[in-house]
Design an enzyme around this catalytic site. Structure first.
Site, PDB file in Angstrom:
ATOM      1  N   CYS A   2      -0.525  -4.540   9.302  1.00  0.00           N
ATOM      2  CA  CYS A   2      -1.036  -4.494  10.665  1.00  0.00           C
ATOM      3  C   CYS A   2       0.150  -4.350  11.614  1.00  0.00           C
ATOM      4  CB  CYS A   2      -1.785  -5.777  10.991  1.00  0.00           C
ATOM      5  SG  CYS A   2      -3.051  -6.152   9.776  1.00  0.00           S
ATOM      6  N   ARG A  27       0.780   2.141  10.982  1.00  0.00           N
ATOM      7  CA  ARG A  27       0.820   0.944  10.124  1.00  0.00           C
ATOM      8  C   ARG A  27      -0.557   0.527   9.650  1.00  0.00           C
ATOM      9  NH1 ARG A  27       5.190  -2.723   9.886  1.00  0.00           N
ATOM     10  NH2 ARG A  27       3.664  -4.315   9.417  1.00  0.00           N
ATOM     11  N   TRP A  74      -5.038  -3.299   9.552  1.00  0.00           N
ATOM     12  CA  TRP A  74      -5.277  -2.751   8.207  1.00  0.00           C
ATOM     13  C   TRP A  74      -6.033  -3.861   7.485  1.00  0.00           C
ATOM     14  CZ3 TRP A  74      -4.071  -3.926   3.099  1.00  0.00           C
ATOM     15  CH2 TRP A  74      -4.163  -2.866   2.181  1.00  0.00           C
ATOM     16  N   ASN A 100      -0.434 -10.804  11.292  1.00  0.00           N
ATOM     17  CA  ASN A 100      -0.103  -9.871  10.224  1.00  0.00           C
ATOM     18  C   ASN A 100       0.140 -10.718   8.980  1.00  0.00           C
ATOM     19  OD1 ASN A 100       0.728  -7.695   8.770  1.00  0.00           O
ATOM     20  ND2 ASN A 100       2.593  -7.298   9.945  1.00  0.00           N
ATOM     21  N   GLY A 101      -0.665 -10.518   7.914  1.00  0.00           N
ATOM     22  CA  GLY A 101      -0.475 -11.310   6.702  1.00  0.00           C
ATOM     23  C   GLY A 101      -1.803 -11.775   6.141  1.00  0.00           C
ATOM     24  N   GLU A 486       6.575  12.158  -7.972  1.00  0.00           N
ATOM     25  CA  GLU A 486       6.587  12.177  -6.512  1.00  0.00           C
ATOM     26  C   GLU A 486       5.668  13.281  -5.963  1.00  0.00           C
ATOM     27  OE1 GLU A 486       7.329  10.241  -4.302  1.00  0.00           O
ATOM     28  OE2 GLU A 486       7.566  11.440  -2.500  1.00  0.00           O
ATOM     29  N   LYS A 490       2.489  12.573  -3.538  1.00  0.00           N
ATOM     30  CA  LYS A 490       2.324  13.194  -2.208  1.00  0.00           C
ATOM     31  C   LYS A 490       0.949  13.831  -2.111  1.00  0.00           C
ATOM     32  CE  LYS A 490       4.705  11.751  -0.358  1.00  0.00           C
ATOM     33  NZ  LYS A 490       5.785  10.887  -0.623  1.00  0.00           N
ATOM     34  N   GLU A 493      -2.068  11.140  -2.103  1.00  0.00           N
ATOM     35  CA  GLU A 493      -2.214  10.209  -0.975  1.00  0.00           C
ATOM     36  C   GLU A 493      -2.702  10.888   0.298  1.00  0.00           C
ATOM     37  OE1 GLU A 493       1.248   7.965   0.255  1.00  0.00           O
ATOM     38  OE2 GLU A 493       2.563   9.661  -0.092  1.00  0.00           O
ATOM     39  N   HIS A 509       1.196  15.035 -26.070  1.00  0.00           N
ATOM     40  CA  HIS A 509       0.725  13.766 -26.630  1.00  0.00           C
ATOM     41  C   HIS A 509      -0.557  13.281 -25.958  1.00  0.00           C
ATOM     42  CE1 HIS A 509       4.313  13.479 -29.037  1.00  0.00           C
ATOM     43  NE2 HIS A 509       5.042  13.704 -27.948  1.00  0.00           N
ATOM     44  N   LYS A 608       1.735   2.253   6.386  1.00  0.00           N
ATOM     45  CA  LYS A 608       3.130   2.653   6.236  1.00  0.00           C
ATOM     46  C   LYS A 608       3.981   1.561   5.605  1.00  0.00           C
ATOM     47  CE  LYS A 608       6.533   5.462   6.770  1.00  0.00           C
ATOM     48  NZ  LYS A 608       6.567   6.570   5.787  1.00  0.00           N
TER      49      LYS A 608
END
Ligand code: M6R
Length: 613
Positions: A2, A27, A74, A100-101, A486, A490, A493, A509, A608
């Site tokens: 948040c 965020r 968030w 926040n938390g 990576e 990208k 997401e 395999h 973020k």
């Protein structure tokens, strides 16, 4: 996760807070709110959705006052709706909080408060905090004491800001654990508080950061800091050198696009002050290391999350190749649960854009507990991962706003390369001629990144062809194996297309069973020691009807005859090639997501800075 912004001064707090929240929307962006002390009464405006909804609400029901707090959320406890949006009021409406938390013991606290007759209006854990503050304020008639007593009762990691109509000339901020930062900025007769600097750097660069277990009493005149036990602590002020313009979108459609293009500059910015051109040496003074210290290192543990972890996987290969120090790379969320072999001859190296990722900070704490030396490679200046390390390398690339990390992926690749050269030099693994060659190669990279970006129109066309795919396999080998991870991260997401990164040799395999005309395969196949093996993977995929998109080196005449699409990168020495090969994959993901009409900078469910475990 948040975002928090607060203001006390002589101006109207509302626009200052709302503008700050806009800078923090990356965020958390499922709901937002502001509370202002207006004519002696706390007024709250909050709503689900983005800040634009909050602005519309404030336009209908204006808010004005010279002290206020704001939040962008968030969701952790309860759906993203109006009731659960912060700020949250106490039962009597005289105290208000942004948080926040996660309150880990909120169920038992809620039961305790319910038994006392509390009436909860949301599903959040945050209401338990403000109700406790209200309870302790009723007894002490002192907001600071009430906050201290409350913080002793809540378990978990938290950043909070509290405002009260009973003590109208101050804001209280507290930090417990690693739920993100609390930065307090000084102005002239005004003060600013934020979880992240982009929210306030346009107003002030004189910042005091709250440490774990500290509380700040913030008035128009300044800040006084004390521990949660009431011990006074001197407020350390840091000057932040950021250019606020770098947190604006400029002519780009999205921050992500801007940040991809900024890499030409950020790749050289991260080198600034680290190359001694008189004798072609790397210098990393903030690591506080000498030759004896470098020779004493027996093992390095790199720990990080997500994209930063992928940078670490590349870093392992570079450091081991140049220094022969064994390097392990460990997902930060696992580090403290598997009893890693770490002692005083070990360096734990954390990589983090935000420097506030809870798992990474916890891994650092575990490293500290086991006696390791702590280093960090961090972008956010003044963040916890930078402050708590024994030595640090700042990425120096300015704020990264897009949730999908791009420039904060390639900068640490440069930093890890410089670190490897630095260690190799101090330990005597390389001679001056080799050092010169390695540094000369590095200095070419920003220009080569620019050349790679010139291929954007071709990447955009390829994205148009493949944007409707449902699933994609990314394959890489050697130093480009982490680039397969990576590239896949990208894409998934920001486009919500399923993508998996695999070491190319593992395809046979299992994943080969998936390949048909509906599963495109992205192969990272620059001209390097693994090139021929990558060509075999291409042949195997083509033999099963797969469509192949290759990241390949300009001048390669063979690969266009074998694959369906080529994303070109210029020739570059192999240790540096991941910096270039990652760029077309950033662009590929970006253009697919934009062509699908998705919100590239704020993809669903993500934030973020991940400040919860
Ligand atoms: O701030 P950090 O670098 O510690 O963040 C780590 C990850 O959360 C982050 O890299 C995440 O994977 C990004 N969304 C990737 O684009």
């Amino acid at each position: 996760m948040c975002g928090i912004v607060a203001y006390i001064g002589g101006q109207n707090a509302t626009p200052i807070i709302v503008n700050g929240l806009k800078k923090l929307e990356y965020r958390g962006y499922d709901s937002a709110g502001v509370a202002v002390l207006q004519n002696g009464k706390i007024e709250v405006r909050r709503d689900a959705g983005k800040i634009a909804r909050l602005e519309a609400l404030i336009a209908e029901q204006p808010l004005s006052g010279s002290i206020g707090i704001g939040h962008t959320r968030w969701a952790t406890h309860g759906a993203p709706n109006q009731q659960n949006a912060h700020p949250h009021l106490s039962s009597n409406g005289e105290i208000v909080i942004v948080h926040n938390g996660i309150v880990e013991n909120y169920l038992s606290l809620r039961d305790e408060l319910l038994a006392e007759g509390a009436v909860f209006h949301s599903e959040t854990d945050t209401e338990t905090i403000v109700f406790l503050i209200e309870r302790y304020f009723a007894v002490t008639q002192d907001l600071a004491k009430a906050v201290q007593l409350t913080m002793k009762r809540v378990k978990g990691a938290h950043g909070i800001v509290v405002m009260s109509a009973k003590e109208p000339d101050k804001l209280l901020a507290a930090r417990l654990g690693n739920a993100g930062g609390v930065a307090i900025g000084r102005g002239n007769g005004e003060m600013f508080i934020a979880s992240d600097l982009p929210a306030i750097v346009e107003h002030t660069r004189e910042i005091t950061f709250l440490e774990n277990g500290q509380m700040a009493v913030v008035t128009r005149q300044g800040v006084s800091i004390q521990t949660l036990d009431g011990q006074k602590v001197p407020a350390q002020i840091q000057h932040i050198p950021w250019d606020p313009v770098s947190a604006e979108k400029g002519n780009y459609r999205h921050f992500m696009q801007k940040e991809i293009h900024e890499q030409v500059r950020s790749l050289s910015d991260t080198m600034i002050g680290r190359i001694d051109f008189d004798d072609y040496r790397i210098t990393l003074p903030d690591l506080r290391l000498d030759a004896a210290g470098a020779r004493g290192i027996k093992r390095i543990f790199i720990t990080a999350c997500g994209t930063a972890l992928h940078a670490g996987l590349v870093g392992k290969i570079i450091i081991e190749h140049l220094t022969r120090i064994p390097v392990e790379v460990m997902v930060a969320s696992e580090f403290r649960y598997i009893d890693p072999i770490v002692d005083s001859d070990t360096v734990v190296l954390a990589i983090s854009q935000s420097g506030e990722t809870a798992d990474t900070l916890a891994a650092m704490e575990e490293g500290r507990r086991k006696g390791a030396k702590l280093w960090s490679i961090v972008n956010a200046i003044g963040s916890q991962a930078m402050r708590s390390a024994d030595g640090a390398i700042a990425m120096q690339v300015g704020p990264e706003i897009g949730v999908a990390s791009t420039k904060a992926f390639t900068a640490p690749l440069v930093d890890l390369y410089m670190l490897a050269v630095y260690l190799a030099d101090l330990r005597g693994n390389i001679n001056p001629a080799k050092r010169f060659e390695l540094i000369r190669d590095l200095l070419m990279v920003p220009t080569l990144a620019g050349k790679t970006l010139e291929h954007e129109p071709e990447v955009e066309k390829a994205a148009a062809k493949y944007k409707d795919m449902r699933s994609v396999l990314y394959l890489g080998r050697g130093i480009n194996m982490p680039i397969a991870y990576e590239g896949a991260l990208k894409l998934k997401e920001i486009s919500y297309i399923h993508a998996e990164g695999y070491p190319a040799g593992e395809m046979k395999h299992g994943p080969i069973a998936l390949i048909d005309q509906d599963l495109p395969v992205v192969v990272i196949a620059p001209k390097d020691a693994w090139y021929e093996k990558m060509i075999s993977q291409v042949e195997q995929a083509k033999a099963r009807g797969g469509k192949v998109i290759a990241v390949a080196t300009e001048g390669d005449a063979l690969i266009p005859t074998l694959v369906d699409e080529v994303l070109w990168v210029p020739p570059v020495p192999w240790l540096l090639s991941p910096i270039l090969t990652s760029i077309p994959l950033q662009l590929f993901a970006y253009h697919i997501a934009t062509q699908l009409g998705l919100d590239v900078d704020q993809p669903r469910n993500l934030a973020k800075s991940v400040t919860v475990e």
